[in-house]
Design a protein around this motif. Structure first.
Motif, PDB file in Angstrom:
ATOM      1  N   LEU A 220       0.821  -1.197   0.052  1.00 35.58           N
ATOM      2  CA  LEU A 220       0.028  -0.048   0.104  1.00 35.58           C
ATOM      3  C   LEU A 220       0.923   1.058   0.115  1.00 35.58           C
ATOM      4  CD1 LEU A 220      -2.551  -0.804   2.671  1.00 35.58           C
ATOM      5  CD2 LEU A 220      -3.050  -1.322   0.305  1.00 35.58           C
ATOM      6  N   ILE A 221       2.104   1.306   0.072  1.00 34.32           N
ATOM      7  CA  ILE A 221       3.012   2.502   0.616  1.00 34.32           C
ATOM      8  C   ILE A 221       2.979   3.407  -0.716  1.00 34.32           C
ATOM      9  CG2 ILE A 221       5.234   1.258  -0.654  1.00 34.32           C
ATOM     10  CD1 ILE A 221       5.059   3.195   2.680  1.00 34.32           C
ATOM     11  N   ASN A 222       2.697   2.883  -1.939  1.00 37.18           N
ATOM     12  CA  ASN A 222       2.692   3.816  -3.165  1.00 37.18           C
ATOM     13  C   ASN A 222       1.158   4.260  -3.582  1.00 37.18           C
ATOM     14  OD1 ASN A 222       5.403   4.002  -3.170  1.00 37.18           O
ATOM     15  ND2 ASN A 222       5.602   1.966  -4.182  1.00 37.18           N
ATOM     16  N   GLU A 223       0.267   3.730  -2.543  1.00 33.91           N
ATOM     17  CA  GLU A 223      -1.140   4.029  -3.312  1.00 33.91           C
ATOM     18  C   GLU A 223      -1.482   5.539  -3.266  1.00 33.91           C
ATOM     19  OE1 GLU A 223      -3.656   2.103  -4.410  1.00 33.91           O
ATOM     20  OE2 GLU A 223      -2.580   0.428  -4.087  1.00 33.91           O
ATOM     21  N   ASP A 224      -2.104   6.142  -4.391  1.00 32.91           N
ATOM     22  CA  ASP A 224      -2.537   7.393  -4.377  1.00 32.91           C
ATOM     23  C   ASP A 224      -3.390   7.790  -3.222  1.00 32.91           C
ATOM     24  OD1 ASP A 224      -0.858   7.649  -6.419  1.00 32.91           O
ATOM     25  OD2 ASP A 224      -2.494   7.173  -7.838  1.00 32.91           O
ATOM     26  N   GLY A 225      -4.292   7.048  -2.718  1.00 33.03           N
ATOM     27  CA  GLY A 225      -5.244   7.389  -1.602  1.00 33.03           C
ATOM     28  C   GLY A 225      -4.670   7.572  -0.488  1.00 33.03           C
ATOM     29  N   TRP A 226      -3.459   7.766  -0.162  1.00 29.15           N
ATOM     30  CA  TRP A 226      -3.011   8.263   1.343  1.00 29.15           C
ATOM     31  C   TRP A 226      -3.269   9.557   1.305  1.00 29.15           C
ATOM     32  CZ3 TRP A 226      -2.406   4.831   5.185  1.00 29.15           C
ATOM     33  CH2 TRP A 226      -2.297   3.700   5.259  1.00 29.15           C
TER      34      TRP A 226
END
Length: 646
Positions: free
Chosen positions: A31-37
């Motif tokens: 999840l580290i590169n997910e845009d939703g953060w």
């Protein structure tokens, strides 16, 4: 015997399915590169921040990098995702979508194991402990949502860890993946995990839903499980005992000290003219071989190899085998060892093959007479090439470098061919020797040719037994020396498949886009005939294509042969025993023949088995004209393109 009984008799009682789709919680790296953060942290402030703090008290929207790298934080979000879905937005969408897409494939795998009566458990990335005792492992190539190198590395490392912890037999492995390049990736994976092909299969995940596909793979693994484990046990035993032999040999050789070397040099080597280093390397080689031979465990592990079953023949996996590489290692001394200075007077020794220096201009009136394909075998005894008072001239046997020819017999009683010689740039040739073309060379000429910028180099050095076998051909049948039989030679090929259409044209068999029919041509020692065995990775697609052929569209003269090939028992032979007794060289049409039902594989190179004709083998693009009036009666036509020796 039904399928369940076959599986049970093979000792496959338990299995595990390993896939990150079984992981209950996503990992940080997924999840580290997910845009939703960024959207999540922007929204989860004020009163909404209190909702997050209720499930994770250490929540701080201003420490974004720390928070999204915290597995405990992700665990909390995942556990309560339904109650905070309005804040999460699309943060988990990719992960959940992958799991949803993957679920039908995993369900199909589970159904397969259930139908075969194999008890199984399912596991995500933490599977090592479960794998230690499993008889069968179905495992995803990429254990992670990113489907990248790190995910693949994790699969390899943990599977190797599980195998290293096992006691006794190794598991059978089925590798799964959705990537279209799994054929090539599976080859690398098997090499890294150090598995034999007979204990390993791979499958595209969508094919798991094809009826019978996964069952067929597992039944194939079961059919040769005992033999595969015997081979793996032998290799493992040999490897472990070879390491022990190195230690034992080194222990004994440490008793030789510098005073011994001094005496050896004074009393022997100065007279012989050999360097101490070269002599000691030879001594160490022989002592190590002796210690390896001393292990009864290795001998015992080799015995089961004598009892391997011929029926059913094992499936061929051809895309990474290279029997020529093994053959070359049995025939030649390693180049690094060869280049070590011996202290001998002559710059060449018995068994050397001397040829033109690569990249140099070959002089028309020079030693090689303007030819770049001529080489010479040094036939004079080694001991006479060492001493200063030895030979004045050396006997050479001329040979010709040729493209590798499967029809040539290899070294032996009736052969005059060294089947492999690798030159710079990984170019492979064979050498045909002319025992009527003998030359001599004196010491001065030899030194001039082989100096740093000379016209000649040593291209290879045959091992003692191989060199003696070649000299045996020169001397006739006097003092015959027994040689180790070389491995069957192997040539990779690709094939296009055609059949005669009712309208008189050649109709190509319709295979899926990107599917290339491959295989290996195995050539025995005498090179009179070959077996063409197709790669098992193509079996499913090939079988489907054959079954889809409408017999009504086939020329009348070929219908019987095509109908015969539509039988599963007949089709399976192509990928196990292969097309038999194909006469060499491959020039002009040849009969495509399979073993008759119940006929065992022949035990001798020159004994033709009972066969049945199913088609024709051709190599010419204009095969319709080449087959002439017999075209309509050809049956299935295998257009073969033989590739490099492998």
């Amino acid at each position: 015997m039904n399928d369940r009984k076959k599986i049970a008799n093979a000792g496959i009682a338990s299995a595990i399915i390993v896939d990150d789709g079984y992981d209950e919680v996503p990992l940080v790296e997924e999840l580290i590169n997910e845009d939703g953060w960024d959207i999540f942290f922007d929204d989860a402030r004020g009163a909404d921040a209190a909702r997050i703090e209720a499930i994770f008290p250490d929540y701080d929207p201003d420490s974004r990098d720390d928070q999204k790298s915290n597995q405990s934080f992700i665990d909390a979000l995942w556990e309560h995702r339904d109650s905070i879905r309005d804040l999460l937005g699309g943060l988990f969408d990719s992960y959940e979508q992958k799991a949803a897409d993957n679920a039908p494939f995993l369900a199909a795998a589970e159904a397969t194991l259930t139908s075969l009566g194999i008890a199984f458990t399912t596991h995500g990335r933490d599977f090592v402990d479960a794998a230690v005792g499993a008889d069968l492992i179905l495992i995803d190539l990429f254990l992670g949502i990113q489907q990248g190198a790190d995910d693949r590395r994790l699969t390899v490392e943990r599977l190797k860890q599980a195998i290293d912890q096992r006691v006794g037999s190794l598991p059978s492995i089925v590798l799964m993946s959705q990537v279209p390049t799994i054929d090539e990736l599976a080859k690398e994976f098997r090499s890294e995990v150090q598995l034999h092909a007979s204990a390993f299969r791979h499958v595209r995940k969508p094919d798991l839903q094809t009826p019978g596909r996964a069952q067929g793979l597992i039944l194939t693994l079961a059919a040769h499980r005992a033999d595969s484990q015997a081979l793996a046990t032998f290799v493992e035993t040999w490897e472990q005992k070879a390491k022990e032999a190195v230690g034992k040999a080194a222990s004994g050789l440490r008793k030789i000290d510098i005073d011994d070397l001094q005496h050896i040099r004074t009393m022997l080597l100065r007279f012989e003219g050999v360097n101490t280093s070269s002599y000691m390397l030879d001594v160490f080689d022989r002592v190590l071989q002796y210690e390896i031979e001393a292990h009864d465990e290795v001998l015992a592990a080799a015995i089961p190899l004598d009892d391997m079953a011929d029926d059913p023949p094992p499936l061929m996996i051809s895309n990474d085998r290279d029997t020529y590489a093994v053959l070359e290692r049995t025939l030649f001394v390693n180049p690094s060892r060869r280049s070590h200075a011996t202290g001998a007077v002559w710059p060449i020794t018995f068994g050397d093959i001397v040829g033109p220096r690569p990249g140099s201009d070959i002089k028309p009136r020079g030693f090689f007479g303007g030819r770049d394909n001529i080489v010479f075998f040094v036939a004079s005894p080694e001991c006479d090439l060492i001493r200063t008072d030895g030979l004045k001239t050396v006997l050479l046997v001329a040979g010709v470098l040729e493209e590798v020819d499967m029809a040539k017999p290899v070294l032996g009683v009736s052969g005059n061919t060294t089947p492999i010689l690798s030159l710079e740039g990984d170019r492979r040739f064979q050498v045909t020797w002319d025992f009527g073309d003998l030359r001599t060379i004196n010491l001065s000429r030899a030194k001039g040719l082989l100096k740093a910028n000379g016209d000649a180099v040593v291209l290879g050095r045959l091992r003692d037994v191989s060199a003696l076998g070649l000299r045996q051909q020169l001397l006739g049948n006097v003092g015959r020396v027994g040689e180790m039989a070389p491995l069957p030679r192997s040539f990779q090929f690709t094939a296009e498949i055609y059949y005669p259409h009712a309208d008189g044209t050649a109709q190509q068999l319709a295979l899926p886009a990107g599917v290339v029919l491959r295989g290996n041509m195995l050539v025995p020692r005498k090179g009179r005939a070959a077996n063409l065995i197709f790669d098992s990775s193509c079996e499913n697609d090939f079988t489907t294509a054959i079954l889809d052929v409408d017999i009504a569209t086939v020329a009348d003269g070929s219908k019987a042969r095509l109908n015969k090939l539509k039988e599963q028992s007949c089709l399976r032979k192509l990928f196990r025993s292969g097309l038999q007794w194909t006469s060499l060289p491959l020039r002009g049409p040849r009969e495509a023949e399979l073993l008759q039902d119940g006929e065992p594989l022949p035990e001798q190179d020159d004994k033709k088995p009972k066969i049945e004709k199913v088609g024709k083998i051709v190599t010419d693009a204009n095969f319709v004209e080449e087959l002439g009036n017999g075209f309509r009666r050809s049956g299935l036509i295998f257009k073969i393109n033989v590739q490099e020796a492998g």
